[in-house]
Scaffold this motif. Structure first.
Motif, short mmCIF file in Angstrom:
data_model
loop_
_atom_site.label_atom_id
_atom_site.label_comp_id
_atom_site.label_asym_id
_atom_site.label_seq_id
_atom_site.Cartn_x
_atom_site.Cartn_y
_atom_site.Cartn_z
N SER B 224 0.85 -1.20 0.00
CA SER B 224 0.00 0.00 0.00
C SER B 224 0.88 1.25 0.00
O SER B 224 2.02 1.24 0.50
CB SER B 224 -0.96 -0.02 1.18
OG SER B 224 -0.23 0.12 2.37
N GLU B 225 0.34 2.30 -0.58
CA GLU B 225 1.00 3.60 -0.74
C GLU B 225 1.84 4.00 0.48
O GLU B 225 2.99 4.44 0.34
CB GLU B 225 -0.11 4.65 -0.99
CG GLU B 225 0.34 6.08 -1.19
CD GLU B 225 1.08 6.30 -2.51
OE1 GLU B 225 0.90 5.48 -3.45
OE2 GLU B 225 1.88 7.26 -2.58
N LYS B 226 1.24 3.79 1.65
CA LYS B 226 1.87 4.21 2.92
C LYS B 226 3.29 3.66 3.09
O LYS B 226 4.13 4.30 3.73
CB LYS B 226 0.97 3.69 4.05
CG LYS B 226 1.29 4.21 5.41
CD LYS B 226 0.24 3.73 6.42
CE LYS B 226 0.73 3.98 7.84
NZ LYS B 226 -0.15 3.31 8.82
N TYR B 227 3.54 2.46 2.56
CA TYR B 227 4.84 1.82 2.79
C TYR B 227 5.76 1.86 1.57
O TYR B 227 6.82 1.24 1.56
CB TYR B 227 4.63 0.37 3.25
CG TYR B 227 3.91 0.29 4.56
CD1 TYR B 227 4.59 0.45 5.75
CD2 TYR B 227 2.52 0.14 4.60
CE1 TYR B 227 3.93 0.43 6.96
CE2 TYR B 227 1.85 0.12 5.82
CZ TYR B 227 2.56 0.26 6.99
OH TYR B 227 1.91 0.26 8.18
N LYS B 228 5.31 2.60 0.57
CA LYS B 228 6.04 2.69 -0.69
C LYS B 228 7.52 3.06 -0.51
O LYS B 228 8.40 2.42 -1.07
CB LYS B 228 5.34 3.75 -1.55
CG LYS B 228 5.79 3.85 -2.95
CD LYS B 228 4.98 4.93 -3.66
CE LYS B 228 5.73 5.40 -4.89
NZ LYS B 228 4.96 6.43 -5.61
N ASP B 229 7.76 4.08 0.29
CA ASP B 229 9.14 4.59 0.42
C ASP B 229 10.08 3.56 1.02
O ASP B 229 11.24 3.47 0.63
CB ASP B 229 9.16 5.87 1.25
CG ASP B 229 8.47 7.02 0.51
OD1 ASP B 229 8.26 6.87 -0.72
OD2 ASP B 229 8.12 8.03 1.15
N ILE B 230 9.58 2.80 1.99
CA ILE B 230 10.44 1.78 2.60
C ILE B 230 10.71 0.65 1.62
O ILE B 230 11.84 0.20 1.47
CB ILE B 230 9.76 1.17 3.86
CG1 ILE B 230 9.45 2.27 4.88
CG2 ILE B 230 10.65 0.09 4.48
CD1 ILE B 230 8.60 1.77 6.05
N PHE B 231 9.68 0.21 0.92
CA PHE B 231 9.80 -0.99 0.09
C PHE B 231 10.43 -0.72 -1.27
O PHE B 231 11.05 -1.61 -1.84
CB PHE B 231 8.43 -1.68 -0.07
CG PHE B 231 8.07 -2.49 1.13
CD1 PHE B 231 7.65 -1.87 2.30
CD2 PHE B 231 8.22 -3.87 1.12
CE1 PHE B 231 7.35 -2.60 3.43
CE2 PHE B 231 7.92 -4.62 2.25
CZ PHE B 231 7.48 -3.98 3.40
#
Lengths: 376, 376
Positions: B224-231
């Motif tokens: 999901s969008e929320k975790y985009k930066d980490i993944f």
């Protein structure tokens, strides 16, 4: 529909493709095992224990073929490198790598949050990683950090220049400083003889889709006895399952094709000298065409060849198709694998070509050059 | 040589095989891309950017198909689960998982050194994971640890009983306690409709060799969008390369076959109700044969069926082939996938069988039972 992107009727010069080309036997096995989990029809609790087909025997034979104490299957060389780093390094730990390493080596160090020291290569045009430079960098690390790096990685043959490094001498240096030594043999094992024990290697990573002539993704990680307990640690609840492998890795047709191809690889690596001869022949003939120069250590000891070709670049400047003339002229002759538009330099591999094809290739370049020269 | 181990002329009841069977079109594509790195012939810097064949479009289409913001390809469901745990958990962090989870879920928690709390299932014969039990376990964790778990995992359909869990209700509970929610859809996505957004899922892992009808190893991780930066964090030195993917993951024919099959999957998942009907029909007929009982939630909402068969076990005791009679009798009728010797209980899947095959299967069991009964 997808058919048209494939290039099976072409001579593909792309170095990442040359050692992964399959023969008809391998294609047949791959088709037999194409269904989802078909290698696991007779699961024995873990991939490496399967007896039908004989994956358990494959593991033993691979260890012998590569001269390692233990072998596990991985999804590829990069996954093998990550596994070693992940098991041996904590965030912030220091790793030493050579500056000719594959990008995925560097990315794996970022994945485990290691701190990286790179061994510099010699200057243009050789770009060699020498044992001296390797030892110098270790000394520099000890001076700065007060301690040896936790892991040393060396690229056996790199993908930029096709330089063969002196793994034996560098492993001896690492032994002296008590640093575990990881050799990335993605471009060597499966093409040429690589024996981990003879080279003093603690961890050996191989790429089967790069150099074993089979479909990917599949890799091999060889592990020396000393590190067995860390790498083959079993789950507490599931005593047949290796934690580092999440139970099983390449549960696919690739594993079946590796069983089929391994008995033929002894021969394949025995004949590697001839592959080197082809590469040298190609270089010699190309350099005689004009301002063309092989970059990297000379003479070649590997089939991956980097050429600097200002001569072709100059020709492109005057051509109505600009730099694309070279790609298109080669394409017209059934040769592919160069980057369209690229003329200043390129990388190719002559691996697996017959002598007839190598001569055809040289002839094609000669024709293009002369035709273009006459058109001026 | 390896041919004889394959079972393509058999009805294979093994639940891990049922959803991974390929059709002739997929076999053709797999063969076209069988060579080592052939999907990378036109590399665009990373697997998911390749335009020929259209891997970049595949990624967009997959996100739409699964209702996720971002999609990455993995080597399988277990590798997706490990990736999520590895990126979100530090050693010692707490994860909550359901007790019906796949063994590889547990092994992955060991790989990242997480501390595990398991949600208990209801008692025999249903073994159900309920939202209430899930919330109770979260409360227990908060009480003991003083804080919520760092990650919650739920198995959408488990591999032991084929129970479909209430992912929506459990995801709502996790939202309430602000716990990132990972759904293991290995047995559902590709078979039945799974929409991450509609189910309130932060991370969705899928297994293409288990449920998408293509060769492995290949999986999908929806994020999901929320975790985009980490993944999707890129390498500092190589801005096109994702660190968590080590650059590229499934550089193989599997990726090409996924492109080919995706347009057909809409239809496949639309027809899932009929697969459930087949499973229910099979259960009903088997239960009428004697002391045979379906274990898990009733009526079936999934094609994976677990049967308790003391009746067959008793028959085996009196048979000269002992428990092996069942396996051999089925084998003689072109049916495979059971563990040889196992008669007290077994797991099978009717997925992908035609009605005619399901009826043949029932008929085979009836015949075996009656033949044996008459021989007493």
């Amino acid at each position: 529909m997808l058919n048209r992107y494939r290039e099976e009727y072409f001579i593909n010069l792309n170095p990442i493709q040359a050692g992964g080309k399959t023969n008809s036997l391998i294609r047949k096995v791959a088709t037999n095992f194409v269904d989802g989990y078909s290698i696991c029809d007779y699961c024995a609790g873990a991939l490496h224990r399967i007896e039908k087909p004989p994956v358990c025997k494959l593991i033993i034979d691979l260890a012998k073929f590569l001269g390692t104490d233990e072998v596990v299957l991985t999804h590829g060389a990069r996954e093998g490198k990550f596994m070693v780093m992940n098991l041996l390094l904590d965030p912030g730990d220091v790793i030493i790598i050579d500056s000719n390493r594959h990008y995925s080596t560097y990315v794996a160090t970022e994945g485990v949050k290691a701190r990286v020291y790179e061994v510099p290569c010699t200057s243009y045009p050789y770009f060699e990683i020498t044992p001296d430079a390797y030892e110098e960098t270790i000394k520099e690390i000890i001076k700065k950090e007060g301690t040896s790096p936790k892991l040393a990685l060396l690229t056996h043959v790199d993908g930029d220049y096709g330089n063969l490094t002196n793994a034996l001498e560098i492993s001896s240096i690492c032994k002296k400083y008590e640093i575990p030594f990881l050799l990335n043999a993605a471009y060597t094992a499966g093409r040429m003889k690589v024996n981990a024990k003879e080279l003093g290697v603690d961890f050996l990573v191989c790429s089967c889709h790069k150099s074993f002539g089979i479909p990917g993704p599949l890799g091999i990680l060889g592990i020396s006895e000393k590190y067995k307990d860390i790498f083959l640690k079993k789950s507490e609840k599931y005593p047949k399952k290796d934690i580092s492998l999440l139970g099983c890795t390449s549960r696919s047709a690739s594993t079946a094709t590796l069983i089929e191809t391994l008995p033929h690889l002894e021969n394949r690596v025995e004949n590697y000298e001839e592959e080197v001869e082809k590469a040298r022949f190609f270089v010699e003939r190309m350099e005689s065409l004009g301002e063309i120069k092989q970059i990297g250590v000379k003479p070649k000891k590997h089939d991956l060849i980097r050429l600097e070709t200002p001569f072709l670049y100059e020709m492109g400047l005057k051509h109505r198709k600009k730099g694309y003339f070279l790609y298109e002229e080669l394409q017209d002759r059934g040769i592919t694998g160069l980057t369209p538009g690229q003329t200043k330099w390129f990388k190719i591999s002559t691996y697996g070509l017959t002598w007839k094809q190598v001569k055809y290739l040289v002839g094609a370049f000669e024709e293009i050059v002369h035709q273009e020269t006459n058109n001026f």
